[in-house]
Design an enzyme around this catalytic site. Structure first.
Site, PDB file in Angstrom:
ATOM      1  CB  CYS A 144      31.684  31.830  45.817  1.00 50.07           C
ATOM      2  SG  CYS A 144      31.394  32.429  44.147  1.00 50.07           S
ATOM      3  CG  HIS A 152      35.726  31.328  46.163  1.00 49.22           C
ATOM      4  ND1 HIS A 152      35.319  30.367  45.268  1.00 49.22           N
ATOM      5  CD2 HIS A 152      35.290  32.524  45.668  1.00 49.22           C
ATOM      6  CE1 HIS A 152      34.654  30.947  44.288  1.00 49.22           C
ATOM      7  NE2 HIS A 152      34.625  32.253  44.498  1.00 49.22           N
ATOM      8  CG  ASN A 206      34.521  32.178  40.800  1.00 44.26           C
ATOM      9  OD1 ASN A 206      34.104  31.135  41.317  1.00 44.26           O
ATOM     10  ND2 ASN A 206      34.243  33.369  41.272  1.00 44.26           N
TER      11      ASN A 206
HETATM   12  N1  ACO Z   1      38.281  42.704  28.897  1.00 47.58           N
HETATM   13  C1  ACO Z   1      38.755  43.923  28.639  1.00 47.58           C
HETATM   14  N2  ACO Z   1      38.362  45.022  29.283  1.00 47.58           N
HETATM   15  C2  ACO Z   1      37.429  44.869  30.247  1.00 47.58           C
HETATM   16  C3  ACO Z   1      36.887  43.622  30.569  1.00 47.58           C
HETATM   17  C4  ACO Z   1      37.345  42.501  29.846  1.00 47.58           C
HETATM   18  N3  ACO Z   1      36.914  41.257  30.086  1.00 47.58           N
HETATM   19  N4  ACO Z   1      36.001  43.773  31.552  1.00 47.58           N
HETATM   20  C5  ACO Z   1      35.974  45.073  31.864  1.00 47.58           C
HETATM   21  N5  ACO Z   1      36.847  45.736  31.070  1.00 47.58           N
HETATM   22  C6  ACO Z   1      37.169  47.165  31.064  1.00 47.58           C
HETATM   23  C7  ACO Z   1      36.060  48.000  31.644  1.00 47.58           C
HETATM   24  O1  ACO Z   1      35.113  48.306  30.642  1.00 47.58           O
HETATM   25  C8  ACO Z   1      36.819  49.211  32.114  1.00 47.58           C
HETATM   26  O2  ACO Z   1      37.079  50.037  31.009  1.00 47.58           O
HETATM   27  P1  ACO Z   1      36.999  51.625  31.149  1.00 47.58           P
HETATM   28  O3  ACO Z   1      38.040  51.997  32.156  1.00 47.58           O
HETATM   29  O4  ACO Z   1      37.306  52.105  29.759  1.00 47.58           O
HETATM   30  O5  ACO Z   1      35.601  51.922  31.606  1.00 47.58           O
HETATM   31  C9  ACO Z   1      38.161  48.659  32.562  1.00 47.58           C
HETATM   32  O6  ACO Z   1      38.279  47.349  31.934  1.00 47.58           O
HETATM   33  C10 ACO Z   1      38.274  48.499  34.064  1.00 47.58           C
HETATM   34  O7  ACO Z   1      37.143  47.827  34.546  1.00 47.58           O
HETATM   35  P2  ACO Z   1      36.932  47.562  36.074  1.00 47.58           P
HETATM   36  O8  ACO Z   1      35.665  46.815  36.277  1.00 47.58           O
HETATM   37  O9  ACO Z   1      37.098  48.849  36.801  1.00 47.58           O
HETATM   38  O10 ACO Z   1      38.177  46.623  36.371  1.00 47.58           O
HETATM   39  P3  ACO Z   1      38.756  46.137  37.760  1.00 47.58           P
HETATM   40  O11 ACO Z   1      40.167  46.485  37.835  1.00 47.58           O
HETATM   41  O12 ACO Z   1      37.876  46.481  38.905  1.00 47.58           O
HETATM   42  O13 ACO Z   1      38.687  44.561  37.586  1.00 47.58           O
HETATM   43  C11 ACO Z   1      37.377  42.628  38.159  1.00 47.58           C
HETATM   44  C12 ACO Z   1      37.449  43.936  37.361  1.00 47.58           C
HETATM   45  C13 ACO Z   1      38.407  41.652  37.626  1.00 47.58           C
HETATM   46  C14 ACO Z   1      35.982  42.051  38.001  1.00 47.58           C
HETATM   47  C15 ACO Z   1      37.675  42.943  39.638  1.00 47.58           C
HETATM   48  O14 ACO Z   1      36.881  44.003  40.100  1.00 47.58           O
HETATM   49  C16 ACO Z   1      37.450  41.745  40.499  1.00 47.58           C
HETATM   50  O15 ACO Z   1      38.188  40.787  40.435  1.00 47.58           O
HETATM   51  N6  ACO Z   1      36.443  41.761  41.394  1.00 47.58           N
HETATM   52  C17 ACO Z   1      36.075  40.610  42.157  1.00 47.58           C
HETATM   53  C18 ACO Z   1      34.899  40.033  41.489  1.00 47.58           C
HETATM   54  C19 ACO Z   1      34.815  38.547  41.548  1.00 47.58           C
HETATM   55  O16 ACO Z   1      35.762  37.828  41.741  1.00 47.58           O
HETATM   56  N7  ACO Z   1      33.614  38.069  41.348  1.00 47.58           N
HETATM   57  C20 ACO Z   1      33.378  36.676  41.248  1.00 47.58           C
HETATM   58  C21 ACO Z   1      32.248  36.245  42.066  1.00 47.58           C
HETATM   59  S1  ACO Z   1      32.455  36.689  43.730  1.00 47.58           S
HETATM   60  C22 ACO Z   1      33.615  35.789  44.313  1.00 47.58           C
HETATM   61  O17 ACO Z   1      33.785  34.723  43.829  1.00 47.58           O
HETATM   62  C23 ACO Z   1      34.438  36.344  45.397  1.00 47.58           C
END
Ligand code: ACO
Length: 332
Positions: free
Chosen positions: A114, A259, A289
């Site tokens: 990224c 980004h 993204n």
């Molecule tokens: N739809 C529905 N539920 C989902 C989904 C989905 N797509 N994905 C995960 N869940 C559920 C999980 O199973 C979990 O359920 P549980 O509590 O019953 O176990 C719950 O949602 C929470 O999951 P988390 O992973 O803890 O959710 P979080 O609040 O951390 O959000 C996310 C996840 C959006 C990925 C967040 O951590 C994030 O934005 N991180 C940054 C990652 C990123 O942007 N990566 C891209 C590449 S790197 C970059 O570009 C910077």
């Protein structure tokens, strides 16, 4: 030392819009979950048969035209991507061929996920500054839709990414519109936090086989929370380095183009920089993204929307796999 300006800039995204509601039918997710966690409403996915180079070629042609040159005038093509057409060779020689360039110019790819577009700016800027090259095509582009697990098992990552890319032509300038500085960083302790392992030599003797695929090693894996935590520290940190380097303050900046990974990340970066969201460009709701594509796409759209103009100071920042991160300040 020469100064480098962005003389041409363009982007390409596929026509096919994939909404969160479309994903609901594949991934056991909801529009509400995706919007609340990421701010994404829809993204673009290529049609079957369209490769990364094919997707971004129109942007390359437009950027070259806008720079007032012909493809044959290019001295180098440098591509940043994690979703090259082939495993090797890189996409840069492919674009050289697709642009009809017959001269034997320099053409190579880099892998900085990224953060790639700002890494490209740093590399291109050096070549212009030293006088080695006069016209450089930089391409940040990814077809993430072909890396994703589109089943319920892949929902945590699959909903976040889209396809798109952008191209910029760098040229030397004696004017006041130029790249003031670039700053690139990495912390390899983050390697395991965001990765797609296969095809990879770690699986010697085969880089990929049915067992590797069955175990999902070819799919992106991320520790979303760790990535989030690091992104919201490293992007502000690198913006502050860039501001200090140029003796500027955030008040001098017209627009921050970060980004586009997640709306909540953008909001946290804005808060940490003590700026309003008006100063933070956002188009993640439309594209998700697009990895190496987000910065050039956002620059093009922000420019078209009049969010910055000639003479304005803009700040770019990115964070991604590696971990890698970067910033740049440009006087437009
Ligand atoms: N739809 C529905 N539920 C989902 C989904 C989905 N797509 N994905 C995960 N869940 C559920 C999980 O199973 C979990 O359920 P549980 O509590 O019953 O176990 C719950 O949602 C929470 O999951 P988390 O992973 O803890 O959710 P979080 O609040 O951390 O959000 C996310 C996840 C959006 C990925 C967040 O951590 C994030 O934005 N991180 C940054 C990652 C990123 O942007 N990566 C891209 C590449 S790197 C970059 O570009 C910077």
């Amino acid at each position: 030392m020469n100064k480098a300006k962005i003389a041409g800039l363009a982007y390409s995204v596929p026509d096919r819009v994939v909404t969160n509601h479309d994903l609901e039918t594949m991934m056991d997710t909801t529009d509400e979950w995706i919007q609340t966690r990421s701010g994404i409403k829809e993204r673009r996915w290529v049609e079957e048969g369209m490769s990364n180079s094919g997707m971004v070629l129109p942007a390359c042609k437009k950027a070259i035209k806008d720079a007032g040159i012909e493809p044959e005038d290019l001295d180098a093509i440098i591509v940043g991507t994690v979703s090259s057409d082939y495993n090797f060779p890189g996409m840069a020689p492919m674009l050289q061929q697709q642009l009809g360039i017959k001269t034997n110019i320099s053409a190579f790819d880099i892998s900085a996920a990224c953060s790639a577009f700002i890494y490209l700016l740093e590399i291109g800027n050096q070549f212009i500054q030293t006088g080695k090259y006069k016209n450089i095509l930089l391409v940040g582009s990814d077809v993430m839709s072909c890396l994703l697990d589109k089943s319920p098992a892949g929902r945590a990552t699959g909903v976040l990414f889209g396809d798109g890319g952008g191209a910029a032509v760098l040229q030397p300038t004696e004017g006041e519109s130029y790249i003031l500085s670039t700053h690139t960083y990495a912390d390899g302790s983050g390697v395991e936090m965001l990765k797609a392992e296969a095809p990879g030599s770690i699986f010697y003797p085969n880089r990929i086989d049915s067992d590797i695929v069955a175990k999902g090693h070819h799919l992106p894996f991320q520790n979303g929370r760790e990535v989030f935590k690091n992104a919201v520290v490293r992007m502000p940190e690198s913006i502050n380095v860039a501001l200090k380097h140029n003796n500027l303050s955030i008040e001098d900046v017209s627009l921050v183009i970060a980004h586009q990974a997640n709306y909540r990340i953008l909001k946290t970066v804005a808060k940490r920089m003590d700026i309003s969201m008006d100063k933070m460009y956002v188009n993640i709701h439309k594209y998700g993204n697009t990895t190496a594509g987000t910065i050039p796409i956002a620059m093009c759209e922000a420019l078209a929307e009049g969010k910055f103009k000639k003479g304005d100071i803009i700040v770019l920042t990115a964070f991604g796999a590696g971990y890698t991160w970067a910033s740049s300040i440009i006087r437009w």
